[in-house]
Design an enzyme around this catalytic site. Structure first.
Site, PDB file in Angstrom:
ATOM      1  N   GLU A  37      19.287 -52.328  18.509  1.00 59.26           N
ATOM      2  CA  GLU A  37      19.816 -51.570  19.637  1.00 59.26           C
ATOM      3  C   GLU A  37      20.732 -50.447  19.155  1.00 59.26           C
ATOM      4  OE1 GLU A  37      21.535 -54.370  22.336  1.00 59.26           O
ATOM      5  OE2 GLU A  37      19.620 -55.350  22.742  1.00 59.26           O
TER       6      GLU A  37
ATOM      7  N   SER B  95      13.330 -48.976  23.924  1.00 61.13           N
ATOM      8  CA  SER B  95      12.875 -50.331  24.213  1.00 61.13           C
ATOM      9  C   SER B  95      11.358 -50.347  24.444  1.00 61.13           C
ATOM     10  CB  SER B  95      13.644 -50.891  25.417  1.00 61.13           C
ATOM     11  OG  SER B  95      13.401 -52.258  25.571  1.00 61.13           O
TER      12      SER B  95
ATOM     13  N   HIS C  89      15.089 -54.129  19.985  1.00 59.62           N
ATOM     14  CA  HIS C  89      16.220 -55.058  20.177  1.00 59.62           C
ATOM     15  C   HIS C  89      16.235 -56.058  19.020  1.00 59.62           C
ATOM     16  CE1 HIS C  89      16.606 -53.693  24.394  1.00 59.62           C
ATOM     17  NE2 HIS C  89      15.303 -53.819  24.456  1.00 59.62           N
TER      18      HIS C  89
END
Length: 220
Positions: free
Chosen positions: A164, A87, A137
């Site tokens: 993800e 992330s 994401h």
């Protein structure tokens, strides 16, 4: 340093890594008071793997930028260490790092409502991967508008959207996909025109590809 809950993030990732290695796994949670600590920076520089947690990439770079931490990470990388992250830890790998904020909006949203110029906020990242903008994401949060906005600002870069449970393995100029979902790659925007109306933009053409596990592509 990306996470608001660094202890919890460390415990979670440590459990995962302990299944893979018997090597010691430690947390280095630098702040402004420890950023120049030589012992801690030596440990960082000599690590075989440096893993950067998720959270807020700007929070991470606010601690690291223009400090011995930045130098130690780059030295470890040059010595052959693996630098990884999830992330926010993926976003920081670029020279021009997406912060997630919009210049033309006061409220943060996970995606952008449209594609506008002079709207995407970027700042300095680690710069380990050159000529690339990384977003994360990607499919889950439908961040196409955000990545295309990045290409408007940096048209010579390659935009990479990682979904993800999916990752890039970068070896020199070759990228391999691993994981459960897909990676979107956009590049070579042509005919960019900027309208005076609400900073809207048009792009006549661009290249786009979708990759999944085991596939590879080259970057500049």
């Amino acid at each position: 340093m990306s996470s608001e809950e660094p202890d919890s993030a460390y415990i979670y990732f440590k459990k995962q890594f302990e299944k893979l290695t018997s090597n010691p796994i430690i947390m280095l949670n630098f702040d402004k008071t420890t950023a120049t600590n030589k012992v801690l920076n030596d440990s960082l520089q000599n690590a075989k793997l440096i893993f950067i947690s998720g959270g807020d990439q700007s929070r991470f770079m606010n601690v690291v930028k223009n400090t011995p931490i930045y130098t130690a990470i780059h030295q470890a990388y040059e010595n052959g260490s693996t630098i990884a992250g999830t992330s926010a830890g993926a976003a920081v790998m670029c020279e021009h790092m997406i912060t997630g904020n919009q210049k033309l909006e006061t409220k943060y949203t996970e995606t952008f409502n449209n594609i506008r110029y002079d709207n995407l906020e970027t700042t300095t990242g680690l710069g380990l991967v050159k000529n690339v903008i990384i977003d994360q994401h990607f499919l889950k949060r439908s961040r196409y508008n955000r990545l295309l906005s990045a290409l408007v600002e940096f048209p010579t870069h390659i935009g990479i959207g990682i979904d993800e449970s999916t990752a890039l393995i970068v070896r020199d100029k070759e990228i391999e996909i691993v994981g459960e979902s897909e990676v979107i790659v956009v590049k070579k925007p042509k005919g960019i025109a900027k309208s005076k109306k609400e900073n809207l933009v048009s792009i006549k053409s661009l290249e786009m590809a979708v990759y999944n596990e085991g596939q590879k592509f080259k970057i500049q």
